[in-house]
Design a protein around this motif. Structure first.
Motif, short mmCIF file in Angstrom:
data_model
loop_
_atom_site.label_atom_id
_atom_site.label_comp_id
_atom_site.label_asym_id
_atom_site.label_seq_id
_atom_site.Cartn_x
_atom_site.Cartn_y
_atom_site.Cartn_z
N UNK A 107 5.39 -3.16 4.96
CA UNK A 107 6.12 -3.92 5.76
C UNK A 107 6.05 -2.95 7.17
N UNK A 108 6.23 -1.56 6.91
CA UNK A 108 6.57 -0.87 8.25
C UNK A 108 5.15 -0.38 8.71
N UNK A 109 4.01 -0.70 8.01
CA UNK A 109 2.78 -0.36 8.45
C UNK A 109 2.12 -1.47 9.19
N UNK A 110 2.50 -2.97 9.12
CA UNK A 110 1.91 -3.90 9.49
C UNK A 110 3.00 -4.69 10.49
N UNK A 111 2.13 -5.48 11.39
CA UNK A 111 3.35 -6.01 12.25
C UNK A 111 4.17 -7.16 11.43
N UNK A 112 3.27 -7.80 10.53
CA UNK A 112 4.03 -8.86 9.96
C UNK A 112 3.91 -8.60 8.50
N UNK A 170 11.30 -0.64 -10.21
CA UNK A 170 11.68 -1.78 -9.00
C UNK A 170 11.69 -0.83 -7.89
N UNK A 171 12.32 0.31 -7.88
CA UNK A 171 12.29 1.13 -6.66
C UNK A 171 11.14 1.34 -6.18
N UNK A 172 10.13 1.80 -7.03
CA UNK A 172 8.86 2.07 -6.66
C UNK A 172 8.07 0.74 -5.85
N UNK A 173 8.17 -0.23 -6.52
CA UNK A 173 7.75 -1.32 -6.07
C UNK A 173 8.28 -1.79 -4.78
N UNK A 174 9.62 -1.49 -4.52
CA UNK A 174 10.51 -1.89 -3.30
C UNK A 174 9.89 -0.97 -2.43
N UNK A 175 9.82 0.37 -2.58
CA UNK A 175 9.24 1.40 -1.51
C UNK A 175 8.05 0.96 -1.27
N UNK A 176 7.14 0.62 -2.03
CA UNK A 176 5.67 -0.02 -1.85
C UNK A 176 5.86 -0.99 -0.58
N UNK A 177 6.56 -2.05 -1.06
CA UNK A 177 6.65 -3.15 0.01
C UNK A 177 7.11 -2.74 1.34
N UNK A 178 8.06 -1.67 1.29
CA UNK A 178 8.79 -1.42 2.57
C UNK A 178 7.73 -0.72 3.29
N UNK A 179 6.91 0.08 2.71
CA UNK A 179 5.35 0.85 3.26
C UNK A 179 4.70 -0.09 3.69
N UNK A 226 -2.97 -1.08 -1.24
CA UNK A 226 -3.13 -0.81 -2.67
C UNK A 226 -2.55 0.40 -3.03
N UNK A 227 -1.63 0.17 -4.06
CA UNK A 227 -0.91 1.38 -4.52
C UNK A 227 -0.89 1.52 -5.95
N UNK A 228 -1.20 2.66 -6.95
CA UNK A 228 -1.23 2.82 -7.97
C UNK A 228 0.07 3.54 -8.39
N UNK A 257 0.09 2.93 -15.87
CA UNK A 257 -0.04 2.80 -14.50
C UNK A 257 0.49 1.19 -14.14
N UNK A 258 1.06 1.13 -12.97
CA UNK A 258 1.22 -0.14 -12.39
C UNK A 258 0.58 -0.29 -11.14
N UNK A 259 -0.52 -1.16 -11.19
CA UNK A 259 -1.16 -1.55 -9.86
C UNK A 259 -0.63 -2.43 -8.94
N UNK A 260 -0.34 -2.20 -7.84
CA UNK A 260 0.27 -2.84 -6.76
C UNK A 260 -0.83 -3.44 -6.02
N UNK A 261 -0.94 -4.71 -5.65
CA UNK A 261 -2.12 -4.85 -4.58
C UNK A 261 -1.49 -5.90 -3.75
N UNK A 262 -1.53 -5.90 -2.28
CA UNK A 262 -1.07 -6.75 -1.43
C UNK A 262 -2.40 -7.58 -0.90
N UNK A 263 -2.40 -8.70 -0.86
CA UNK A 263 -3.51 -9.28 -0.29
C UNK A 263 -3.04 -10.49 0.76
#
Ligand SMILES: Nc1ncnc2c1ncn2[C@@H]1O[C@H](COP(=O)(O)OP(=O)(O)OP(=O)(O)O)[C@@H](O)[C@H]1O
Ligand SMILES: [Mg+2]
Length: 359
Positions: free
Chosen positions: A281-286, A270-279, A216-218, A202-208
């Motif tokens: 970004x698209x869900x937050x104003x900033x 990397x693709x999954x991480x980038x998708x997570x970042x995109x998601x 958060x996405x696993x 598992x790769x845990x991604x957490x944005x704070x």
């Protein structure tokens, strides 16, 4: 038991990974006005192959035995445990709710949580934390919801029962890694950071953002996929493939043959991480992310820094969860700690929360 909470007694952090168990036990001491943490015990114990798969316990007896063994070997001072859950049986969502009086808030949040959790209330344990109030709507509050399937939690509790350890706290692995990073690197409290904890399965991604989790996405990808493909492509046994992956010399295998295989799996990750970042970004104003922090066993991959620098335009570093921890050199092997440091990020975060620190 709670996903969140503050411990008062001695509790240690136990990271139950599918590759290895990790223990961190700390002692909090007052130094003037500051609280400092000293390492009391540290442990690492490989888990029998396939006894845990993607965060689910498959062989309770084997895992219980490994727990007993790591406790014995690491000379811990307590049987009280804090552990973390992650993977597909865990759901984390940030929601906005109307602000009500403190006495009404609990029921209100549980009610508002319902449509966000794809299981019946009977199937899950839910916990939440109220974050800062919404920036632009003063009568709204941001809440981070965490739900874990009871079935999964019970599997873990059963293992602790068998191994005669007392569970005092259950956390999310993602929150644990965040807690460890914020405690070890003060500067990240003011920034938006993404922690990527790359384990075996598992790769845990957490944005704070400013010290609170906002996303958060696993991802069901990790070191295992690297090993599996090396095994297949180079026709090697599991142990040899693991060695090759870790950059060790293995007869008849040239590093040049390993590189494209590593690159291929890294590409998927990397693709999954980038998708997570995109998601995010698209869900937050900033959606700006200031820093990436890497941890987990796979952060020790030789080429990881090169691979990340080729793909991400964001400054990144490998987390040292002992950065702000006092270590008695006479008691602990500093070489082992510096080599393995990022592997202990989850266990450190669990231990730090357990000693009664702020999140
Ligand atoms: N030096 C290294 N180079 C490459 N990979 C490594 C290195 N050291 C460990 N790993 C890999 O790290 C992974 C284990 O990491 P970690 O201990 O964080 O996983 P885990 O917590 O047990 O698993 P998970 O949380 O995914 O269930 C394994 O795939 C292992 O092969
Ligand atoms: Mg892990």
């Amino acid at each position: 038991m709670s996903f969140f909470g503050f411990g008062t007694k001695r509790i240690l952090g136990l990271d139950i990974g599918s590759f290895a168990l990790k223990i961190v036990e700390l002692k909090a001491k007052k130094k003037g006005k500051e609280v400092v943490h000293e390492l009391v015990a540290l442990g690492y114990e490989p888990v029998p192959y396939q006894s845990i798969v993607e965060g689910s316990i498959m062989d309770s007896a084997a895992v219980a035995e490994s727990i007993q063994h790591i406790f014995y070997e690491s000379k811990v001072k307590t049987n009280n445990v804090s552990f973390g859950v992650s993977g597909s049986s865990v759901i984390v969502k940030k929601i906005e709710v109307q602000k009500l009086s403190p006495s009404e808030m609990h029921e209100h949040i549980l009610w508002e949580a319902r449509p966000h959790i794809p299981f019946t209330p009977e199937e899950v344990n839910i916990d939440y934390e109220i974050l800062d109030q919404s920036d632009d709507q003063p009568n709204m509050a941001s809440v981070i919801l965490a739900a874990v399937k009871k079935e999964k939690l019970n599997d873990y509790l059963n293992v602790f029962d068998i191994s005669q350890k007392k569970v005092e706290m259950v956390d999310l692995e993602s929150f644990a890694v965040l807690n460890s990073v914020l405690k070890n690197y003060e500067m990240y409290k003011d920034r938006t950071i993404a922690i990527i904890n790359i384990g075996a399965s598992i790769t845990n991604v957490v944005i704070s953002k400013r010290g609170s989790p906002v996303f958060v996405r696993d991802i069901a990808l990790g070191g295992n996929q690297f090993t599996d493909l090396i095994q297949k492509e180079l026709n090697l046994k599991y142990e040899k493939a693991e060695s090759v992956k870790k950059g060790r010399q293995v007869d008849g295998v040239s590093p040049a043959a390993v590189k494209p295989v590593v690159n291929l799996i890294f590409g998927e990750l990397k693709n999954e991480v980038k998708k997570t970042f995109e998601f995010y970004r698209s869900n937050t104003m900033e959606g700006r992310i200031d820093n990436i922090l890497l941890s987990g066993g796979t952060a020790n991959l030789d080429s990881i820094l090169d691979l990340f620098s080729q793909e991400f335009d964001i400054p990144f570093e490998i987390v040292n969860p002992f950065n702000n921890i006092e270590i008695n050199e006479k008691k602990f092997d500093l070489n082992f700690i510096s080599e393995m440091a990022p592997v202990f990020n989850v266990a450190m975060g669990l231990a730090l929360r357990a000693v009664g620190d702020e999140k």
